[in-house]
Design a protein around this motif. Structure first.
Motif, PDB file in Angstrom:
ATOM      1  N   GLU A  85      28.863  42.255  30.634  1.00  0.00           N
ATOM      2  CA  GLU A  85      28.372  42.695  31.942  1.00  0.00           C
ATOM      3  C   GLU A  85      28.309  44.214  32.003  1.00  0.00           C
ATOM      4  N   ALA A  86      29.282  44.885  31.412  1.00  0.00           N
ATOM      5  CA  ALA A  86      29.282  46.343  31.391  1.00  0.00           C
ATOM      6  C   ALA A  86      28.088  46.876  30.601  1.00  0.00           C
ATOM      7  N   LEU A  87      27.789  46.290  29.440  1.00  0.00           N
ATOM      8  CA  LEU A  87      26.632  46.711  28.652  1.00  0.00           C
ATOM      9  C   LEU A  87      25.336  46.543  29.442  1.00  0.00           C
ATOM     10  N   SER A  88      25.186  45.408  30.106  1.00  0.00           N
ATOM     11  CA  SER A  88      23.978  45.150  30.898  1.00  0.00           C
ATOM     12  C   SER A  88      23.863  46.129  32.055  1.00  0.00           C
ATOM     13  N   ILE A 102      25.063  49.156  32.369  1.00  0.00           N
ATOM     14  CA  ILE A 102      24.737  50.507  31.905  1.00  0.00           C
ATOM     15  C   ILE A 102      23.265  50.592  31.514  1.00  0.00           C
ATOM     16  N   ALA A 103      22.760  49.589  30.812  1.00  0.00           N
ATOM     17  CA  ALA A 103      21.348  49.589  30.413  1.00  0.00           C
ATOM     18  C   ALA A 103      20.431  49.604  31.633  1.00  0.00           C
ATOM     19  N   GLU A 104      20.796  48.862  32.674  1.00  0.00           N
ATOM     20  CA  GLU A 104      19.965  48.776  33.873  1.00  0.00           C
ATOM     21  C   GLU A 104      20.052  50.034  34.735  1.00  0.00           C
ATOM     22  N   GLN A 105      21.221  50.632  34.848  1.00  0.00           N
ATOM     23  CA  GLN A 105      21.453  51.735  35.775  1.00  0.00           C
ATOM     24  C   GLN A 105      21.210  53.117  35.181  1.00  0.00           C
ATOM     25  N   PHE A 120      20.620  51.778  21.381  1.00  0.00           N
ATOM     26  CA  PHE A 120      19.719  51.071  22.287  1.00  0.00           C
ATOM     27  C   PHE A 120      18.372  50.882  21.604  1.00  0.00           C
ATOM     28  N   VAL A 121      17.879  49.655  21.634  1.00  0.00           N
ATOM     29  CA  VAL A 121      16.548  49.324  21.132  1.00  0.00           C
ATOM     30  C   VAL A 121      15.783  48.636  22.253  1.00  0.00           C
ATOM     31  N   ILE A 122      14.475  48.576  22.130  1.00  0.00           N
ATOM     32  CA  ILE A 122      13.678  47.913  23.157  1.00  0.00           C
ATOM     33  C   ILE A 122      14.208  46.499  23.309  1.00  0.00           C
ATOM     34  N   PRO A 123      14.637  46.123  24.530  1.00  0.00           N
ATOM     35  CA  PRO A 123      15.281  44.820  24.713  1.00  0.00           C
ATOM     36  C   PRO A 123      14.307  43.643  24.678  1.00  0.00           C
ATOM     37  N   ALA A 124      14.778  42.548  24.119  1.00  0.00           N
ATOM     38  CA  ALA A 124      14.068  41.279  24.176  1.00  0.00           C
ATOM     39  C   ALA A 124      14.438  40.615  25.498  1.00  0.00           C
ATOM     40  N   VAL A 125      13.736  39.566  25.853  1.00  0.00           N
ATOM     41  CA  VAL A 125      14.014  38.859  27.098  1.00  0.00           C
ATOM     42  C   VAL A 125      15.460  38.376  27.092  1.00  0.00           C
ATOM     43  N   TRP A 162      21.409  46.654  23.682  1.00  0.00           N
ATOM     44  CA  TRP A 162      22.439  47.359  22.917  1.00  0.00           C
ATOM     45  C   TRP A 162      22.770  46.580  21.653  1.00  0.00           C
ATOM     46  N   HIS A 163      22.781  47.287  20.518  1.00  0.00           N
ATOM     47  CA  HIS A 163      23.136  46.665  19.240  1.00  0.00           C
ATOM     48  C   HIS A 163      24.246  47.481  18.602  1.00  0.00           C
ATOM     49  N   PRO A 164      25.273  46.812  18.085  1.00  0.00           N
ATOM     50  CA  PRO A 164      26.407  47.543  17.503  1.00  0.00           C
ATOM     51  C   PRO A 164      25.938  48.508  16.423  1.00  0.00           C
ATOM     52  N   ARG A 165      26.503  49.697  16.443  1.00  0.00           N
ATOM     53  CA  ARG A 165      26.191  50.690  15.420  1.00  0.00           C
ATOM     54  C   ARG A 165      26.992  50.327  14.185  1.00  0.00           C
TER      55      ARG A 165
END
Length: 77
Positions: free
Chosen positions: A27-30, A32-35, A58-63, A68-71
């Motif tokens: 939920e935190a990842l989502s 941050i990406a949205e806000q 961060f990469v272009i998100p899929a549906v 966010w993808h782990p580094r």
């Protein structure tokens, strides 16, 4: 409810930093990406007090994906 501290930036330069209160790490990842108006190629460092931060790119998100993808550390050849 856990308090996740984060910073978003590129090439070691922090563009935004703060904290979010969320029930789960996902939920935190989502949130941050949205806000945060994040763009592709930016890096997120996120964690809770007392533990080292996790790093994500961060990469272009899929549906249904926060984007966010782990580094993965690059190993020397």
């Amino acid at each position: 409810m856990p308090r996740f501290q984060f910073s978003v930036g590129r090439n070691g330069v922090v563009r935004e930093a703060g904290a979010v209160l969320c029930e789960s790490f996902q939920e935190a990842l989502s949130a941050i990406a949205e806000q945060s108006d994040v763009t592709e190629g930016e890096t997120l460092e996120i964690g809770v007090a007392g533990f080292p931060p996790a790093r994500y790119d961060f990469v272009i998100p899929a549906v249904g994906d926060a984007g966010w993808h782990p580094r993965i550390p690059r190993l020397a050849a």
